[in-house]
Design an enzyme around this catalytic site. Structure first.
Site, PDB file in Angstrom:
ATOM      1  N   ARG A  88       8.687   1.915 -11.750  1.00 57.52           N
ATOM      2  CA  ARG A  88       7.230   1.855 -11.759  1.00 57.52           C
ATOM      3  C   ARG A  88       6.735   0.713 -12.648  1.00 57.52           C
ATOM      4  O   ARG A  88       5.706   0.110 -12.388  1.00 57.52           O
ATOM      5  CB  ARG A  88       6.662   3.191 -12.256  1.00 57.52           C
ATOM      6  CG  ARG A  88       6.908   4.367 -11.322  1.00 57.52           C
ATOM      7  CD  ARG A  88       6.331   5.657 -11.899  1.00 57.52           C
ATOM      8  NE  ARG A  88       6.474   6.788 -10.971  1.00 57.52           N
ATOM      9  CZ  ARG A  88       7.517   7.603 -10.967  1.00 57.52           C
ATOM     10  NH1 ARG A  88       8.507   7.427 -11.814  1.00 57.52           N
ATOM     11  NH2 ARG A  88       7.577   8.610 -10.104  1.00 57.52           N
ATOM     12  N   ASN A 120       0.683   3.034  -9.534  1.00 55.52           N
ATOM     13  CA  ASN A 120       1.737   2.938 -10.540  1.00 55.52           C
ATOM     14  C   ASN A 120       1.786   1.560 -11.199  1.00 55.52           C
ATOM     15  O   ASN A 120       1.361   0.577 -10.598  1.00 55.52           O
ATOM     16  CB  ASN A 120       3.094   3.233  -9.891  1.00 55.52           C
ATOM     17  CG  ASN A 120       3.391   4.719  -9.837  1.00 55.52           C
ATOM     18  OD1 ASN A 120       3.145   5.440 -10.792  1.00 55.52           O
ATOM     19  ND2 ASN A 120       3.909   5.176  -8.717  1.00 55.52           N
ATOM     20  N   HIS A 175       4.662   9.386 -16.911  1.00 56.40           N
ATOM     21  CA  HIS A 175       5.031   9.596 -15.510  1.00 56.40           C
ATOM     22  C   HIS A 175       6.102   8.581 -15.129  1.00 56.40           C
ATOM     23  O   HIS A 175       5.874   7.612 -14.434  1.00 56.40           O
ATOM     24  CB  HIS A 175       3.798   9.436 -14.612  1.00 56.40           C
ATOM     25  CG  HIS A 175       4.077   9.640 -13.157  1.00 56.40           C
ATOM     26  ND1 HIS A 175       4.693  10.770 -12.661  1.00 56.40           N
ATOM     27  CD2 HIS A 175       3.822   8.850 -12.079  1.00 56.40           C
ATOM     28  CE1 HIS A 175       4.789  10.667 -11.346  1.00 56.40           C
ATOM     29  NE2 HIS A 175       4.278   9.511 -10.966  1.00 56.40           N
TER      30      HIS A 175
END
Length: 310
Positions: A88, A120, A175
């Site tokens: 990402r 992202n 994340h």
């Protein structure tokens, strides 16, 4: 209510499809930079209305932000998806300019909108949106924890051979494949800790599978996943437009919570009509807090890349 989804790719279209089916708004705008894509997908979804029984008005638009005017909630999915072997973090240079431009254009026509960021690297894009727009922090929300928590429940349900609906479980932190923190100590099966039923080896495997949940799908499909991310984004929209006061892990601006400042990361928050309304303190133990601090360091390293961009 009016909702806009920016980006009519697989994730954006899935977000929109879920929103339309659930009738979360009267008017739904799907916007994309590619000619005809959003119009075509909006028409395709509209043609399912008679079959599925919903009454949402769906409008497709090619880069005409005036169509988004008066939106209450805007979901930003714009940007390049991941390819196999790509992290990402590698997306940051391209997607930063895209997200900044989208946020600025949206706010020209919907100055009171709540923004949900899916692009992202999500935590960094959420931080970028906060810095670029100057909006109150409660109106900038990153989608990551909602998706990671769903994947956590998926692997738990498979190990326990139970319904995912009977599970409560949450993932916090960044994340990313190495930064998310599945809080298995807090996971329950109908209020009973799942650790009562799982061996230590099973617990470790579930955590590992959760952390690479996105990468596993990218390797299998050849690009980023879309069904679960789209459903997670729509679930956040639902919590806001229906003022559900629902507890969902989201990436939000921290000001001392969980020992962090000047950063957007996944933590448990209450979502309602005002966006994210408060952070819930899960009282991490020493090991969990150490993992969270390590995750924060990794997210900050990504955020630092923003300083190098023109």
């Amino acid at each position: 209510m009016k909702v806009t989804v920016v980006g009519a790719g697989a994730v954006g279209a899935t977000v929109a499809d879920n929103i339309a089916r659930k009738e979360l708004c009267k008017e739904l705008v799907l916007l994309d930079i590619k000619e005809g894509v959003s119009e075509g997908k909006a028409l395709d979804m509209t043609q399912t209305a008679a079959i599925l029984g919903f009454d949402t008005k769906i409008i497709g638009s090619t880069n005409d932000y005036s169509k988004t005017a008066g939106s209450d909630v805007v979901v930003i999915t714009s940007g390049l998806p991941r390819k196999p072997g790509m992290t990402r973090e590698e997306l940051i240079g391209v997607n930063a300019n895209i997200v900044r431009g989208v946020a600025e254009n949206i706010l020209k026509h919907s100055p009171d909108a709540i923004l949900i960021i899916i692009s992202n690297p999500m935590d960094t894009m959420t931080y970028l949106a906060l810095q670029a727009t100057g909006l109150p922090k409660n109106r900038i929300i990153g989608m990551g924890g909602a998706l990671d928590s769903a994947r956590f429940k998926c692997y738990l349900s498979q190990a326990l051979n139970c319904s995912p609906a009977d599970l409560n479980a949450i993932v916090i932190g960044g994340h990313g494949d190495t930064t998310m923190i599945p809080l298995i100590r807090y996971a329950t099966w109908n209020s009973v800790p799942v650790t009562n039923f799982l061996s230590e080896e099973q617990q470790k495997q579930i955590i590992a599978d959760t952390m690479v949940g996105g990468a596993t799908l990218t390797k299998l499909i050849g690009t980023s996943a879309w069904y679960a991310p789209g459903a997670a984004g729509a679930a956040m929209v639902e919590a806001i437009v229906r003022d559900e006061k629902k507890l969902i892990a989201c990436s939000v601006a921290l000001e001392g919570e969980y020992g962090q400042n000047d950063i957007c990361m996944g933590v448990p928050v209450i979502l309602g009509k005002n966006g994210w309304e408060k952070v819930i303190d899960y009282k991490l133990n020493a090991d969990e807090q150490a993992l969270f601090s390590k995750s924060a360091d990794a997210v900050r390293n990504m955020n630092d890349v923003l300083k190098t961009l023109a």
